[in-house]
Design a protein around this motif. Sequence first.
Motif, PDB file in Angstrom:
ATOM      1  N   ILE A  26       0.837  -1.203   0.000  1.00 60.21           N
ATOM      2  CA  ILE A  26       0.000   0.000   0.000  1.00 60.21           C
ATOM      3  C   ILE A  26       0.870   1.251   0.000  1.00 60.21           C
ATOM      4  CG2 ILE A  26      -1.617   1.347   1.429  1.00 60.21           C
ATOM      5  CD1 ILE A  26      -2.837  -1.429   2.234  1.00 60.21           C
ATOM      6  N   PHE A  27       1.922   1.242   0.813  1.00 64.58           N
ATOM      7  CA  PHE A  27       2.829   2.389   0.883  1.00 64.58           C
ATOM      8  C   PHE A  27       3.470   2.656  -0.483  1.00 64.58           C
ATOM      9  CE2 PHE A  27       7.114   4.102   1.454  1.00 64.58           C
ATOM     10  CZ  PHE A  27       6.832   5.277   2.125  1.00 64.58           C
ATOM     11  N   LEU A  28       3.909   1.611  -1.148  1.00 67.77           N
ATOM     12  CA  LEU A  28       4.528   1.783  -2.463  1.00 67.77           C
ATOM     13  C   LEU A  28       3.535   2.386  -3.452  1.00 67.77           C
ATOM     14  CD1 LEU A  28       6.940   1.413  -4.338  1.00 67.77           C
ATOM     15  CD2 LEU A  28       6.139  -0.912  -4.775  1.00 67.77           C
ATOM     16  N   ASP A  29       2.320   1.878  -3.461  1.00 68.03           N
ATOM     17  CA  ASP A  29       1.287   2.419  -4.346  1.00 68.03           C
ATOM     18  C   ASP A  29       1.035   3.892  -4.013  1.00 68.03           C
ATOM     19  OD1 ASP A  29      -0.710   2.659  -6.242  1.00 68.03           O
ATOM     20  OD2 ASP A  29      -2.199   1.557  -5.086  1.00 68.03           O
ATOM     21  N   TRP A  30       0.960   4.208  -2.715  1.00 66.11           N
ATOM     22  CA  TRP A  30       0.745   5.591  -2.289  1.00 66.11           C
ATOM     23  C   TRP A  30       1.900   6.481  -2.746  1.00 66.11           C
ATOM     24  CZ3 TRP A  30       3.970   8.296   1.054  1.00 66.11           C
ATOM     25  CH2 TRP A  30       3.542   9.575   1.384  1.00 66.11           C
ATOM     26  N   ALA A  31       3.132   6.030  -2.512  1.00 70.47           N
ATOM     27  CA  ALA A  31       4.306   6.839  -2.851  1.00 70.47           C
ATOM     28  C   ALA A  31       4.391   7.094  -4.353  1.00 70.47           C
ATOM     29  CB  ALA A  31       5.576   6.151  -2.355  1.00 70.47           C
ATOM     30  N   LEU A  32       4.055   6.092  -5.143  1.00 73.02           N
ATOM     31  CA  LEU A  32       4.102   6.260  -6.601  1.00 73.02           C
ATOM     32  C   LEU A  32       3.017   7.190  -7.115  1.00 73.02           C
ATOM     33  CD1 LEU A  32       4.934   2.614  -7.699  1.00 73.02           C
ATOM     34  CD2 LEU A  32       6.454   4.600  -7.745  1.00 73.02           C
ATOM     35  N   SER A  33       1.924   7.321  -6.371  1.00 76.37           N
ATOM     36  CA  SER A  33       0.827   8.178  -6.818  1.00 76.37           C
ATOM     37  C   SER A  33       0.882   9.578  -6.217  1.00 76.37           C
ATOM     38  CB  SER A  33      -0.521   7.528  -6.483  1.00 76.37           C
ATOM     39  OG  SER A  33      -0.725   7.491  -5.091  1.00 76.37           O
ATOM     40  N   LEU A  34       1.874   9.834  -5.378  1.00 81.12           N
ATOM     41  CA  LEU A  34       2.012  11.153  -4.764  1.00 81.12           C
ATOM     42  C   LEU A  34       2.384  12.182  -5.828  1.00 81.12           C
ATOM     43  CD1 LEU A  34       1.865  12.271  -1.840  1.00 81.12           C
ATOM     44  CD2 LEU A  34       4.338  12.055  -1.751  1.00 81.12           C
TER      45      LEU A  34
END
Length: 90
Positions: free
Chosen positions: A30-38
Amino acid sequence: MQTLAELDHKRLIREAYRIDGITVSQCRSIFLDWALSLPTQLDNRTAITQILEHYSDEPSDHPMTGVLQQGLEEMANPRRRGGWRSRTRD
């Protein structure tokens, strides 16, 4: 200071905190998905800090809190993972 809606526009972090029994592995994903969409104009370190402040009332042993804290630590001490310079000889 950004609003939570700006920092977590997909509401990924929010949902991670709501999932009972979520694992560290799931939180990392989830963190990776969040970071990539920031959005690119937002500083990752600042965004993580503000999200941690927002969720400070959550248990400190929640897997997502640990993943966010780890993200801050690794940003402070980046590691070189290789690249063309590591493969060339002097």
